[in-house]
Design an enzyme around this catalytic site. Structure first.
Site, PDB file in Angstrom:
ATOM      1  N   TYR A 111      51.077 -60.390  79.362  1.00 37.68           N
ATOM      2  CA  TYR A 111      50.264 -61.183  80.286  1.00 37.68           C
ATOM      3  C   TYR A 111      50.789 -62.603  80.350  1.00 37.68           C
ATOM      4  O   TYR A 111      51.126 -63.197  79.327  1.00 37.68           O
ATOM      5  CB  TYR A 111      48.804 -61.209  79.817  1.00 37.68           C
ATOM      6  N   GLU A 199      49.210 -65.450  88.391  1.00 37.15           N
ATOM      7  CA  GLU A 199      48.986 -64.547  87.260  1.00 37.15           C
ATOM      8  C   GLU A 199      49.866 -63.319  87.392  1.00 37.15           C
ATOM      9  O   GLU A 199      49.945 -62.733  88.465  1.00 37.15           O
ATOM     10  CB  GLU A 199      47.511 -64.123  87.219  1.00 37.15           C
TER      11      GLU A 199
END
Ligand code: GDP
Ligand code: MN
Length: 392
Positions: A111, A199
């Site tokens: 992530y 993101e």
């Protein structure tokens, strides 16, 4: 302003952030055509619902298939479906298109994201080895598994910081150079495109140690869109609240909320105080609406109309501080709009400031039905008393 994954990946490509090969398709035939052009070696593809919300994987909006027929079936299933994820609300979102990509052989799901940290007033990179579909749970239960790197906006992201992140992510040696470039470029796109958020979840390491963005999410700062015509063209009005879209046409700051008190206020601070106080009195705002300090008759009428076309509104609360917008002007505008729109809902008005007495006189002479209150508390209490079912 949010955009679709396929658009975010197009932007990423411009910034040399590696993403899988793929293209958007609006029906099953197109999806198959895209897959034919991709011509993967192993005939494996992934078909992904394009909506402005995450959590698609868990909601059944991402399918990995191993044939062209599989692509057709997946596209048929996904396009047109009402996709419900933890970010769409219970009503879900209708899917209009899919992204068809070559499937990847994933070894690890990581992530990485960049947002603005308000406390330090700096961009912050967040990264974790525990990427993928359960990142919310990671944030809640094991927040120490997410590392943060703050960036000084003047000197920008430094190479040592990118290395720190890459090491924390345990990027394999073969993928290190690409990962570092990716992190630097992610910061570049964040700054240059005036993003509120970028993101990548998951950032994947493949079985052959390549590193790239399997998913891509970008949210832009709407206040900076005037300098990004290319980005504005990515806007998909179907994904936005229709009343918010309408309000944005008249430069009204309107945000739809869950309650049933329609609020018309001037000034963002007063608008927030208004929402707080009606909540304290057991009611809930149906919207945030700041008509601005110098609202014209036309702006007031449009604001009123948008507010009233929200079917959840049961009571209207006008809370105005007459500064640049004088109370008499406001009262004239309100009377005009209430007549024109044939408003039938209970109306509570609180006015303070310049020409307040003239304003009150105009309202009193108008013949429209309303309650006027002096204090915020009294007005909020009155608003709550008009509701069919005040919330506790
Ligand atoms: P989101 O659920 O909306 O965030 O959609 P993502 O693009 O993140 O996809 C969800 C999940 O689907 C990922 O975390 C992966 O586990 C899986 N997935 C997506 N693309 C592929 C792929 O090409 N190959 C494999 N094996 N899994 C994939
Ligand atoms: Mn994702």
């Amino acid at each position: 302003m949010k955009i679709h994954e396929y658009q975010a990946k197009e932007l990423f490509r411009k910034y040399n952030i590696p993403v899988p090969d793929g293209q958007v398709a609006f029906n099953a035939d197109e999806a198959v055509q895209v897959a034919q052009i991709l011509k993967t070696k192993d005939n494996r593809y992934v078909v992904k619902a394009q909506i402005h919300a995450g959590g698609r994987g868990k909601g059944g909006g991402v399918k990995v298939v191993d044939s062209l027929d599989g692509v057709r079936e997946a596209a048929k299933q996904i396009i047109g479906m009402q996709l419900i994820t933890h970010q769409t609300g219970p009503e879900g979102k209708k899917v209009k298109s899919v992204l068809v990509e070559e499937a990847s052989s994933i070894a690890r799901e990581l992530y990485i994201s960049i947002v603005l940290d308000r406390a330090t007033a700096r961009p912050v990179i967040m990264a974790s080895q525990d990427g993928g579909m359960d990142i919310e749970e990671v944030a809640e239960k094991t927040p120490e598994r997410i590392i943060k790197e703050f960036i000084h906006p003047v000197i920008g992201l430094q190479a040592y910081q990118a290395r720190k992140i890459a090491y924390a992510l345990d990027i394999p040696q073969e993928g290190m150079k690409d990962a570092l470039k990716l992190i630097m470029n992610l910061y570049k796109v964040f700054m240059e495109a005036d993003c509120a958020m970028v993101e990548i979840n998951p950032l994947v390491v493949t079985t052959d140690n390549r590193v790239f963005a399997l998913d891509a999410k970008v949210d832009f700062d709407s206040n900076a869109l005037f300098r990004h015509a290319d980005i504005v063209s990515y806007r998909d009005l179907d994904e936005e609240d229709p009343l918010e879209v309408e309000a944005s046409r008249y430069n009204l700051n309107y945000i739809k909320l869950e309650g049933n008190v329609g609020c018309l206020v001037n000034g963002a601070g007063l608008a927030m105080a208004t929402m707080d106080i009606i909540k304290q009195y057991g009611a809930a705002p149906a919207n945030f609406l700041d008509v601005g300090g110098s609202a014209t008759d036309e702006a007031l009428e449009n604001a009123f109309r948008i507010l009233l076309s929200d079917e959840t509104v049961e009571v209207v609360f006008i809370n105005i501080f007459g500064g640049i917008l004088r109370c008499d002007k406001l009262a004239e505008g309100v009377v005009k709009a209430a007549r024109k729109l044939e408003m039938r809902l209970p109306l509570v008005i609180r006015m303070k400031g310049t020409n307040v007495d003239q304003g009150k006189q105009i309202l009193a002479d108008s013949g429209i039905q309303y309650a006027v209150e002096e204090t915020l508390e009294a007005a909020a209490s009155k608003v709550a008393s008009f509701l069919k079912q005040p919330v506790a």
